[in-house]
Write an enzyme that holds these catalytic residues in place. Structure first.
Site, PDB file in Angstrom:
ATOM      1  N   GLY A  70     -26.952 -45.571  19.547  1.00 19.74           N
ATOM      2  CA  GLY A  70     -26.277 -45.442  20.835  1.00 19.74           C
ATOM      3  C   GLY A  70     -26.490 -44.082  21.476  1.00 19.74           C
ATOM      4  O   GLY A  70     -26.693 -43.980  22.696  1.00 19.74           O
ATOM      5  N   THR A  71     -26.459 -43.039  20.672  1.00 22.88           N
ATOM      6  CA  THR A  71     -26.585 -41.685  21.221  1.00 22.88           C
ATOM      7  C   THR A  71     -27.924 -41.514  21.935  1.00 22.88           C
ATOM      8  O   THR A  71     -27.978 -41.036  23.082  1.00 22.88           O
ATOM      9  CB  THR A  71     -26.448 -40.641  20.089  1.00 22.88           C
ATOM     10  N   ASN A 151     -13.986 -45.737  23.026  1.00 24.41           N
ATOM     11  CA  ASN A 151     -14.061 -45.890  21.570  1.00 24.41           C
ATOM     12  C   ASN A 151     -12.819 -45.398  20.834  1.00 24.41           C
ATOM     13  O   ASN A 151     -12.573 -45.782  19.705  1.00 24.41           O
ATOM     14  CB  ASN A 151     -15.302 -45.174  21.019  1.00 24.41           C
ATOM     15  N   GLN A 179     -19.393 -49.813  22.277  1.00 16.61           N
ATOM     16  CA  GLN A 179     -18.252 -50.430  21.583  1.00 16.61           C
ATOM     17  C   GLN A 179     -18.076 -51.912  21.918  1.00 16.61           C
ATOM     18  O   GLN A 179     -17.388 -52.612  21.182  1.00 16.61           O
ATOM     19  CB  GLN A 179     -16.955 -49.673  21.902  1.00 16.61           C
ATOM     20  N   ALA A 200     -26.628 -51.083  16.512  1.00 13.45           N
ATOM     21  CA  ALA A 200     -26.475 -52.199  15.569  1.00 13.45           C
ATOM     22  C   ALA A 200     -25.318 -52.004  14.592  1.00 13.45           C
ATOM     23  O   ALA A 200     -24.656 -52.965  14.214  1.00 13.45           O
ATOM     24  CB  ALA A 200     -27.788 -52.390  14.796  1.00 13.45           C
ATOM     25  N   HIS A 201     -25.062 -50.745  14.204  1.00 13.65           N
ATOM     26  CA  HIS A 201     -24.044 -50.545  13.159  1.00 13.65           C
ATOM     27  C   HIS A 201     -22.619 -50.800  13.654  1.00 13.65           C
ATOM     28  O   HIS A 201     -21.682 -50.809  12.863  1.00 13.65           O
ATOM     29  CB  HIS A 201     -24.163 -49.138  12.552  1.00 13.65           C
ATOM     30  N   THR A 237     -43.443 -44.653  14.932  1.00  9.50           N
ATOM     31  CA  THR A 237     -43.552 -45.968  14.289  1.00  9.50           C
ATOM     32  C   THR A 237     -42.193 -46.667  14.283  1.00  9.50           C
ATOM     33  O   THR A 237     -41.181 -46.055  13.961  1.00  9.50           O
ATOM     34  CB  THR A 237     -44.071 -45.786  12.840  1.00  9.50           C
ATOM     35  N   CYS A 328     -16.874 -38.761  14.884  1.00 10.23           N
ATOM     36  CA  CYS A 328     -17.156 -37.352  14.600  1.00 10.23           C
ATOM     37  C   CYS A 328     -15.904 -36.688  14.036  1.00 10.23           C
ATOM     38  O   CYS A 328     -15.971 -35.695  13.342  1.00 10.23           O
ATOM     39  CB  CYS A 328     -17.590 -36.598  15.851  1.00 10.23           C
TER      40      CYS A 328
END
Ligand SMILES: Cc1ncc(COP(=O)(O)O)c(C=O)c1O
Length: 380
Positions: A70-71, A151, A179, A200-201, A237, A328
């Site tokens: 996301g970042t 979030n 989110q 994805a996480h 890659t 964080c």
């Protein structure tokens, strides 16, 4: 009992996702840029994943760029649109994720843009009239970066309405949808938002992979220099099995969305009711009403107490993982820029509990029981 209620920070990997990734990790090891059979096999997996993500979002594969999360997607949307369109004005809010705030502030510190912040109410809702004024007041095109769901407090923004306003002023619109991706059915055909992001996480996929959706009417430059990957925009890659896992996780999320939403909402309601019943003076940060709030997130505002600073720590020693802010700040008591941004009472401790499809009602009950114990004054 161990309870993980920090799913807004990250979610556990879905086993079905892992099973899809496993053969790719072990067997599809070719470099997608290689033209031989091993490379072509890997390329096919990446492009199939891209098509899957595009179909789910009702967009085209050429609008999907895979990123490290996301970042990177947020940074890219902001940096690239400012550069490509020579923008001099960013409109955002004080409670965006740091991926948006830090990027915007750096551009401002470099003298490239002015950053304006839309006024917020104490639940984190934007003042749409003020957004309109900010758009109107700038002589030129603006970039508007407004998140879908916050979030930390879960308050939802009406990004459809923001998109409508942006259209009136020909502004570029980026929404940090990290989110809500995988938790809401984003349909890009019906949402005039130029940049959308996913990680994805946050929806039971692997860590370290995400995507940026760039509307085909908008152009971006090269954002990672190197090889010609990602149609010459992002060298490097490809993280093949991560990308495959992301697509599978998003597919599952869309497939089961209604059931999961109903189930997770019931857990959140159970937690809200239990807290109201058992913790005198409890309140909530953000708007907790259905339809105004991200169903996975509940930010609890505990009444002032001498032990408030120890709340997260005490939860942790009872096996409960929650958060004092964004990821964080997980496990730390650092001041939250979001709670400061909505002018939350600094004498009250805000703790974010965030749920997922694997959370259980008995875990909610356990957390409530422990909270009652922790909040009870010790009598000697
Ligand atoms: C709203 C929001 N934006 C961006 C991010 C950053 O995503 P990532 O950790 O995948 O870089 C997060 C993660 O916590 C988030 O919640």
């Amino acid at each position: 009992m161990k309870v993980y209620f920090d799913n807004a920070a990250t979610t556990p990997l879905d086993e079905e996702v892992f099973e899809t990734m496993k053969p790719i990790m072990l067997q599809t090891f070719g470099n997608p840029s290689s033209t031989h059979a091993h490379g072509r096999e890997a390329r096919a997996k990446v492009e199939y994943a891209r098509r899957t993500v595009a179909e789910l979002l009702n967009t085209t594969p050429s609008e999907i760029f895979f990123t490290s999360g996301g970042t990177e997607a947020d940074n890219t949307a902001i940096n690239c649109s400012v550069e490509s369109y020579d923008l001099k004005h960013i409109i955002t809010t004080e409670i965006e994720h740091k991926a948006v705030l830090e990027t915007s502030r750096r551009l401002e510190a470099m003298g490239k843009v002015k950053v304006s912040y839309v006024e917020l109410d104490h639940e984190g809702h934007m003042n749409m009239d003020h957004l309109n004024q900010l758009l109107h007041g700038h002589n030129g095109r603006s970039l508007v970066s407004i998140m879908h769901a916050n979030n930390e407090i879960g308050t939802l923004n009406d990004i459809g309405a923001v998109a409508g306003l942006c259209e009136n002023y020909d502004a570029i619109f980026h929404s940090d949808t990290v989110q809500t991706m995988g938790h809401f059915a984003h349909d890009t055909k019906n949402l005039n938002c130029h940049f959308l992001v996913g990680a994805a996480h946050k929806f039971h996929g692997p860590k370290g992979v995400g995507f940026l959706r760039v509307c085909k009417t908008k152009k971006i430059g090269r954002f990672v220099l190197g090889g010609g990957q990602e149609r010459n925009h992002r060298g490097g890659t490809e993280y093949v099995y991560g990308i495959v896992g992301l697509a599978k996780a998003l597919e599952i999320a869309y497939r089961d969305m209604h059931d999961h939403e109903r189930y997770i909402r019931s857990l959140k309601d159970r937690m809200i009711d239990g807290l109201k019943d058992r913790i005198p003076g409890v309140a909530f940060n953000g708007d907790i009403r259905d339809g105004h709030s991200l169903y996975t997130v509940l930010n609890v505002s505990f009444p002032p107490s001498e032990d408030n600073d120890m709340l997260l720590f005490n939860l942790d020693i009872n096996g409960i993982s929650a958060s004092g802010g964004s990821a964080c700040n997980s496990g730390a008591v650092a001041g939250s820029h979001v709670l400061n941004g909505i002018k939350a009472d600094i004498n009250r401790q805000g703790i974010r509990f965030s749920f997922c499809k694997y959370s259980k009602p008995e875990e909610v009950d356990y957390v409530l029981e422990k909270l009652v114990e922790i909040m009870q004054p010790v009598t000697v």
